[in-house]
Design an enzyme around this catalytic site. Structure first.
Site, PDB file in Angstrom:
ATOM      1  N   HIS A 189     123.855  37.168  48.493  1.00 56.24           N
ATOM      2  CA  HIS A 189     123.261  37.477  47.180  1.00 56.24           C
ATOM      3  C   HIS A 189     123.682  38.859  46.643  1.00 56.24           C
ATOM      4  CE1 HIS A 189     120.876  33.901  47.190  1.00 56.24           C
ATOM      5  NE2 HIS A 189     120.134  34.254  48.218  1.00 56.24           N
ATOM      6  N   ASP A 220     124.204  27.410  52.260  1.00 55.94           N
ATOM      7  CA  ASP A 220     122.838  27.952  52.214  1.00 55.94           C
ATOM      8  C   ASP A 220     122.115  27.302  51.031  1.00 55.94           C
ATOM      9  OD1 ASP A 220     121.281  30.761  53.122  1.00 55.94           O
ATOM     10  OD2 ASP A 220     120.828  30.126  51.074  1.00 55.94           O
ATOM     11  N   HIS A 240     120.270  28.498  48.876  1.00 57.35           N
ATOM     12  CA  HIS A 240     120.266  29.332  47.676  1.00 57.35           C
ATOM     13  C   HIS A 240     121.699  29.546  47.179  1.00 57.35           C
ATOM     14  CE1 HIS A 240     116.581  30.508  49.970  1.00 57.35           C
ATOM     15  NE2 HIS A 240     116.051  30.277  48.777  1.00 57.35           N
ATOM     16  N   ASP A 284     118.651  27.040  55.503  1.00 57.22           N
ATOM     17  CA  ASP A 284     117.362  26.921  54.811  1.00 57.22           C
ATOM     18  C   ASP A 284     117.252  25.674  53.924  1.00 57.22           C
ATOM     19  OD1 ASP A 284     119.317  28.150  53.289  1.00 57.22           O
ATOM     20  OD2 ASP A 284     118.147  29.961  52.861  1.00 57.22           O
TER      21      ASP A 284
HETATM   22 ZN   LIG Z   1     119.099  31.079  51.495  1.00 58.78          ZN
END
Ligand SMILES: [Zn+2]
Length: 287
Positions: A115, A151, A153, A230
């Protein structure tokens, strides 16, 4: 399998924060307690500033060194976080080096990185180990580098740094809507595969298959994986339904690309994390 880690990465934490030391310590315990998969342990490499500054604005690195206050609500200025973040980048560079020698490598360290953008630390991430390692891979002579980020996200930081960069392509499978809210469309060298919340696990796998097909078409000579765990059904942060066997399948699918490869741990916050990582490694190794 080469696993890169450093025990010091468990030295920081914040009460209630899901990105906790046990993510690494319990996984190390699991890997050391098994005999199915031979593991060679390795240490993070040293990281010169100029390697970081290919990916990040000097202001970000200066702010990280100063660590004068929390970077955002999710991304605290833990004591010595600059050293921790730099070691996490170093682990990615060791993993890259291992891939070059023909061995699959997994960087098992925190903090994660995907991120962190050129300018901004966010979402538990300080330095973008993935983007930094890809730019280093191009610097040491790889011709085409593909990033595969599964992932749950969106890897917004990696996209921000690698978009428009020649000789590399970024592929992200993630839940949308979810944090950080980006990754709804593909553009330039960035391919995004959003999956709706509460989708059946087949849907997430299907999106991963599409990303893998696109990667094969790109004909990379190196595949770098942002391995977040996740999208697992028991993960507290999102609403996907992947199982341990799906992570084995992901490892297997990466192996079948037939390219040198290395993986960096990103997210994964459930207590099953050690089992999910182990399943993925077995897939990578053909075990
Ligand atoms: Zn994540």
């Amino acid at each position: 399998m080469i696993v890169v880690t450093d025990a010091r990465c468990t030295e920081y934490s914040k009460a209630g924060h899901p990105e906790r030391p046990q993510r690494v310590s319990r996984t190390v315990e699991k890997l050391k307690g098994q005999t199915e998969l031979p593991i060679t342990w390795a240490d993070p490499a040293a990281v010169p500033d100029e390697v970081i500054l290919r990916a990040h604005n000097p202001r970000l690195l200066a702010a990280l060194k100063a660590s004068a206050g929390d970077f955002d609500g999710d991304t605290p200025a833990h004591p010595n976080i600059h050293d921790h973040a730099r070691r996490s980048v170093g682990a990615a560079l060791t993993a890259l080096k291992s891939a070059k020698s023909g061995k699959a490598a997994f960087s098992l360290i925190r903090p994660p990185g995907h991120h962190a953008t050129k300018e901004r630390m966010m979402g538990f991430c300080y330095l973008n180990s993935m983007a930094i390692s890809v730019l280093e891979a191009l610097n040491i002579g790889y011709a085409r580098v593909a990033v595969f980020d599964f992932d749950v996200h969106h890897g917004n930081g990696t996209e921000d740094i690698l978009r428009g960069q020649p000789h590399c392509a970024f592929h992200s499978v993630h839940q949308h809507p979810a944090y950080p809210g980006t990754g709804t469309q593909s553009f330039e060298n960035c391919y995004n595969y959003p999956v709706a919340p509460e989708s059946p696990r087949e849907r997430y796998r299907e999106a991963c298959s599409k990303a893998l097909d696109q990667i094969a078409k790109f004909k990379p000579d190196l595949v770098a994986v942002s391995a977040g765990f996740d999208a697992y059904k028991g993960d507290p942060l999102c609403q996907q339904k992947m199982e341990a066997e799906d992570y084995h399948w992901l490892g297997e699918s990466v192996r079948k690309l037939g390219m040198p490869t290395y993986s960096l741990m990103e997210g994964g916050y459930s207590n099953a994390l050690p089992d999910l990582i182990f399943a993925y490694m077995k897939g990578l190794q053909g075990a």
